[in-house]
Scaffold this motif. Structure first.
Motif, PDB file in Angstrom:
ATOM      1  N   SER A  77       0.940  -1.149   0.003  1.00  0.00           N
ATOM      2  CA  SER A  77       0.160  -0.156   0.025  1.00  0.00           C
ATOM      3  C   SER A  77       0.795   1.222   0.031  1.00  0.00           C
ATOM      4  N   LEU A  78       0.808   2.036  -1.303  1.00  0.00           N
ATOM      5  CA  LEU A  78       1.726   3.172  -1.281  1.00  0.00           C
ATOM      6  C   LEU A  78       1.144   4.056  -0.181  1.00  0.00           C
ATOM      7  N   GLN A  79      -0.216   4.346  -0.080  1.00  0.00           N
ATOM      8  CA  GLN A  79      -0.738   5.411   0.641  1.00  0.00           C
ATOM      9  C   GLN A  79      -0.480   5.129   2.175  1.00  0.00           C
ATOM     10  N   GLN A  80      -0.352   3.910   2.742  1.00  0.00           N
ATOM     11  CA  GLN A  80      -0.140   3.773   4.071  1.00  0.00           C
ATOM     12  C   GLN A  80       0.937   3.195   4.282  1.00  0.00           C
ATOM     13  N   GLN A  81       1.965   3.194   3.129  1.00  0.00           N
ATOM     14  CA  GLN A  81       3.448   3.326   3.267  1.00  0.00           C
ATOM     15  C   GLN A  81       3.717   1.794   4.244  1.00  0.00           C
ATOM     16  N   GLU A  82       2.948   0.719   3.706  1.00  0.00           N
ATOM     17  CA  GLU A  82       3.026  -0.708   4.225  1.00  0.00           C
ATOM     18  C   GLU A  82       3.032  -1.804   3.338  1.00  0.00           C
ATOM     19  N   ALA A  83       3.357  -2.827   3.716  1.00  0.00           N
ATOM     20  CA  ALA A  83       3.316  -4.196   2.967  1.00  0.00           C
ATOM     21  C   ALA A  83       2.814  -5.386   3.849  1.00  0.00           C
ATOM     22  N   VAL A  84       2.028  -6.225   3.324  1.00  0.00           N
ATOM     23  CA  VAL A  84       1.852  -7.595   3.920  1.00  0.00           C
ATOM     24  C   VAL A  84       2.529  -8.678   3.211  1.00  0.00           C
ATOM     25  N   ILE A  85       3.396  -9.160   3.716  1.00  0.00           N
ATOM     26  CA  ILE A  85       4.469 -10.040   3.141  1.00  0.00           C
ATOM     27  C   ILE A  85       4.107 -11.501   3.718  1.00  0.00           C
ATOM     28  N   GLU A  86       3.821 -12.398   2.649  1.00  0.00           N
ATOM     29  CA  GLU A  86       3.693 -13.659   2.682  1.00  0.00           C
ATOM     30  C   GLU A  86       5.239 -14.369   2.918  1.00  0.00           C
ATOM     31  N   GLU A 139      12.594 -20.066   6.476  1.00  0.00           N
ATOM     32  CA  GLU A 139      13.653 -19.662   5.548  1.00  0.00           C
ATOM     33  C   GLU A 139      14.067 -18.135   5.924  1.00  0.00           C
ATOM     34  N   VAL A 140      13.037 -17.427   6.541  1.00  0.00           N
ATOM     35  CA  VAL A 140      13.625 -15.767   6.896  1.00  0.00           C
ATOM     36  C   VAL A 140      12.697 -15.548   7.784  1.00  0.00           C
ATOM     37  N   SER A 147      12.672  -9.906  10.937  1.00  0.00           N
ATOM     38  CA  SER A 147      13.475  -8.895  11.017  1.00  0.00           C
ATOM     39  C   SER A 147      14.692  -8.941   9.793  1.00  0.00           C
ATOM     40  N   GLU A 148      14.681 -10.092   9.206  1.00  0.00           N
ATOM     41  CA  GLU A 148      15.622 -10.310   7.890  1.00  0.00           C
ATOM     42  C   GLU A 148      14.828  -9.330   7.047  1.00  0.00           C
ATOM     43  N   LEU A 149      13.578  -9.772   6.919  1.00  0.00           N
ATOM     44  CA  LEU A 149      12.778  -8.961   5.819  1.00  0.00           C
ATOM     45  C   LEU A 149      13.009  -7.443   5.836  1.00  0.00           C
TER      46      LEU A 149
END
Length: 70
Positions: free
Chosen positions: A2-11, A16-17, A20-22
């Motif tokens: 979301s550009l507007q909220q400046q956040e991402a939901v990442i699966e 593997e990760v 913190s590494e993300l």
């Protein structure tokens, strides 16, 4: 993303990760990021057989009362 909220939901695969590494990988790209996660883990579960909102509600109530999930 979301550009507007400046956040991402990442699966991601927790084997593997880590979150913190993300964050570190995004910061290495020149952005400033931080983990907004709660102390709870999110997961996506595919459920066959749900055909109506009553099915959804039944699962939500069960997990809320029996497993302390949101």
């Amino acid at each position: 993303m979301s550009l507007q909220q400046q956040e991402a939901v990442i699966e991601y695969n927790g084997a593997e990760v880590t979150p913190s590494e993300l964050v570190d990988r995004i910061n290495e790209m020149g952005f400033t990021s931080r983990d907004k996660s709660s102390p709870y883990e999110d997961t996506v579960i595919y459920i066959d057989g749900m055909t109506c909102m009553s099915c959804v509600r039944s699962i939500q109530v069960y997990y809320t009362l029996n497993i302390n999930c949101e």
